[in-house]
Every structure is written in structure tokens, then in C-alpha cells.
Design a protein around this motif. Structure first.
Motif, PDB file in Angstrom:
ATOM      1  N   ASP A 299     -23.278 -29.667  27.005  1.00  0.00           N
ATOM      2  CA  ASP A 299     -24.835 -29.266  26.304  1.00  0.00           C
ATOM      3  C   ASP A 299     -24.526 -28.721  24.996  1.00  0.00           C
ATOM      4  OD1 ASP A 299     -27.653 -29.247  26.695  1.00  0.00           O
ATOM      5  OD2 ASP A 299     -27.509 -27.012  26.650  1.00  0.00           O
ATOM      6  N   ARG A 302     -26.769 -30.787  22.205  1.00  0.00           N
ATOM      7  CA  ARG A 302     -28.317 -30.453  21.966  1.00  0.00           C
ATOM      8  C   ARG A 302     -28.390 -28.960  21.520  1.00  0.00           C
ATOM      9  NH1 ARG A 302     -32.381 -28.305  25.301  1.00  0.00           N
ATOM     10  NH2 ARG A 302     -30.857 -27.073  26.676  1.00  0.00           N
ATOM     11  N   GLN A 303     -27.909 -28.168  21.925  1.00  0.00           N
ATOM     12  CA  GLN A 303     -28.065 -26.534  21.373  1.00  0.00           C
ATOM     13  C   GLN A 303     -27.811 -26.658  19.900  1.00  0.00           C
ATOM     14  OE1 GLN A 303     -29.290 -24.261  23.358  1.00  0.00           O
ATOM     15  NE2 GLN A 303     -29.147 -25.157  25.203  1.00  0.00           N
ATOM     16  N   ALA A 307     -30.605 -25.720  17.029  1.00  0.00           N
ATOM     17  CA  ALA A 307     -30.137 -24.545  15.993  1.00  0.00           C
ATOM     18  C   ALA A 307     -30.437 -25.205  14.570  1.00  0.00           C
ATOM     19  CB  ALA A 307     -29.280 -24.165  16.207  1.00  0.00           C
TER      20      ALA A 307
END
Length: 334
Positions: A299, A302-303, A307
Motif C-alpha cells: 500500500d 497509494r499512501q 501525501a
């Protein structure tokens, strides 16, 4: 198809600013690192553990036969169904369980394809960006040829691979800067990407890699299968040539560790910068959450993407990291 001569099994042609007569290269850019660097990376102990199987939050999609405007549906990794102006396009189609030359080893799919193969609408066109196994899967291409007889547009040399592996498949190849009129409403331009190619240990950079620009009445799409950021050079050139894009389809995964991957795979922050540089109103993120190719967690792309968007005060709705089965009716440019 141009038949290869001695020294290059896939292609023979004139020397250019990105072909030395035997191998293709990235002008002013980086080439793949050496074998010892590969070993240093693979034994660094920093590889995140991915789950063996995950469920997408989206059900398996059942696409409509045709879309007059612009809809994109994620299948997985770099495989996406782009439905635009009545045309059905697949990018780098892979339905196989592994991205590998063999069925018993290599990166294994952790999520089911977002569209069951039998649920595909009639496929008109395949954009095949380069010959790495996570992008050029001959078993999937054989199935598509039998079921849909699509046209494949791909950069130089890849036609030789397809002629050997999928006899009878309709293929048009081109160099960077070439264009293909698909029908009276759509044109595909073959443009640079900063990457490389290989199917084995003795054919490195013998077939070309590329990005694509698709021009249609419903808008202009910029699709990149794989690329290093390369100081944003190719993004700036795309903006100079085409002005702007309704949608950019950009890779956001397989980027760690940066010292090894920087020249071939951009990171999420660079993908956001690329969207800005090429003047894309919206972007769809791919090349993540399907096959574990590098060190980052499943993941992490995506993070990091969310950001990076927040840091630049760009609405998250403009750049979607797409998951298997997810469909998006892309808004028009403002």
C-alpha cells in the motif's frame, strides 16, 4: 516487420539518437544497473512482506460494450481497459497468474484481475509499451488474438516477438515520433519513455520501449507503461508537443530502493510532478498492488501518492491510484 540482422535478434534499422545500430538507449539518461548491483539490491534484507492474496474493495467489473466519452477500468498492474470515443483499448494486457517466462516461479499475482477475461467487451486496440514479462504476456495475447483479433501498436522490435509467439496477430510497430491512425476518430502517437527492455539475459535493449498519446474527440490521453522520471524531460516534451491532456495514465509503483530503481521506475512523488509538467487534468495510477517486483509495501504507493498530492495542494480526486475492478468516468477538462 523489419527482420533483425546479426547482433540484434529483434530489429535492424538506421542509427539514431536512441539506437546505436545494435541496442536502444535513453538519450542523456540512465541504463540498467550491472549484475552486481542487482545482487546487492536483492540481498539487502529490506523487502517488505506482501500478503499472498488480497481482495479488492471493488467487485469484478462488467464493462459496457462501448463508451462514447472516457472511462477507465483497472484490471491489475499495468493492464487497464480504456474506453474512449467508442474505442476499446487494453494496455499491456496480463491475465496470467505470474509475470514470468515460466508458470512455476516469478512474481505471482496477489489480487484477481479486475475484469474477468470472458467479461471483456470487444477489444479493438492493444497498446504494448515494452517487452518485460509484467507488460508483454504471450499467453494473454494469444487468448486476445483468438477472442478479439485486436490491433497491437508497439515500439520497434516487439513485432518479432509477437510473430514468433502469436502468429497472425495484427501488429503495427513504430519509432518514437511515429503515429498510427487507428480509425477515423483516433490516432496513436508513439513517444519516448525512460526505461529498457529484455526477455532474457542476452537481448537487453534490443527492442524499443515507449509511451503513447491517444488523440480522440473525447480528449487526449497520455499513457506510460513504465518510466524513470528522467528530470521530467519527457513530460515537458509531451506538453510542448500536445499542449495538455484530459487523462494521464502513469505508473506509481515498483520504485524502492531508489538507488537501484530511479532510472527505470518513477516514484509516486515523481508521478505527481509528471502530471503537473504534462498539463494533465486528471491521472490514473497503475503498476502497483498486483505483483511484488520491488521492496516497498503493497500500500506504500497509494499512501505516498496521497501525501504528494496534499503537499502540492492538488485535490486527491484528480489522481486516483486505481485498484482491480475500479472504474472511473473521467471528468472533462475544466
Amino acid at each position: 516487420m523489419r527482420h533483425a540482422q546479426a547482433g540484434n535478434r529483434y530489429y535492424s534499422g538506421p542509427v539514431s539518437d536512441h539506437f546505436d545500430g545494435t541496442r536502444f538507449f535513453n538519450p542523456g539518461g540512465e541504463e540498467p544497473r550491472a549484475f552486481l548491483d542487482l545482487l546487492r539490491w536483492r540481498f539487502n534484507g529490506a523487502r517488505a512482506t506482501w500478503p499472498s492474496r488480497v481482495e479488492s474493495p471493488y467487485p469484478s467489473a462488467v464493462p459496457q460494450p462501448r463508451i462514447d466519452d472516457l472511462r477507465i477500468t483497472m484490471v491489475g498492474h499495468a493492464t487497464m481497459l480504456i474506453q474512449v470515443a467508442g474505442l476499446n483499448i487494453l494496455t499491456d494486457p496480463v491475465w496470467s497468474e505470474r509475470a514470468s517466462p515460466v508458470r512455476f516461479a516469478g512474481p505471482k499475482r496477489v489480487i484477481e484481475p479486475g475484469i474477468a477475461f470472458g467479461a471483456l467487451p470487444k477489444i479493438d486496440l492493444i497498446l504494448l509499451s515494452h517487452n518485460h514479462y509484467d507488460h508483454l504476456d504471450v499467453e494473454t495475447l494469444r487468448q486476445l488474438h483468438a477472442a478479439h483479433d485486436p490491433l497491437v501498436v508497439t515500439p520497434l522490435g516487439n513485432d518479432t516477438i509477437l510473430a514468433d509467439s502469436v502468429p497472425g496477430m495484427r501488429v503495427i510497430t513504430g519509432d518514437w515520433g511515429d503515429k498510427v491512425a487507428v480509425n477515423e476518430r483516433a490516432t496513436v502517437h508513439i513517444e519516448p519513455a525512460h526505461h529498457w527492455s529484455a526477455r532474457g539475459t542476452r537481448d537487453r535493449r534490443m527492442a524499443l520501449w515507449a509511451s503513447f498519446v491517444v488523440e480522440t474527440p473525447a480528449g487526449r490521453i497520455y499513457h506510460i507503461g513504465d518510466t524513470g522520471f528522467h528530470d521530467g524531460i519527457n513530460y515537458r516534451e509531451a506538453a510542448r508537443l500536445y499542449g495538455s491532456f484530459r487523462l494521464a495514465v502513469l505508473p506509481i509503483g515498483a520504485y524502492e530502493p531508489r538507488w537501484f530503481m530511479k532510472g527505470q521506475h518513477q516514484g509516486p512523488e515523481e508521478a505527481v510532478e509528471g502530471m503537473v509538467l504534462c498539463n494533465a487534468a486528471f491521472a490514473a495510477g497503475h503498476h502497483w498492488s498486483t505483483f511484488q517486483l520491488t521492496d516497498e509495501a503493497i500500500d506504500a504507493p497509494r499512501q505516498a501518492l496521497l501525501a504528494a498530492l496534499a503537499a502540492r495542494d492538488i485535490a486527491a480526486s484528480r489522481f486516483r491510484p486505481m485498484l482491480a475492478g475500479e472504474s472511473w468516468d473521467v471528468p472533462p477538462r475544466a
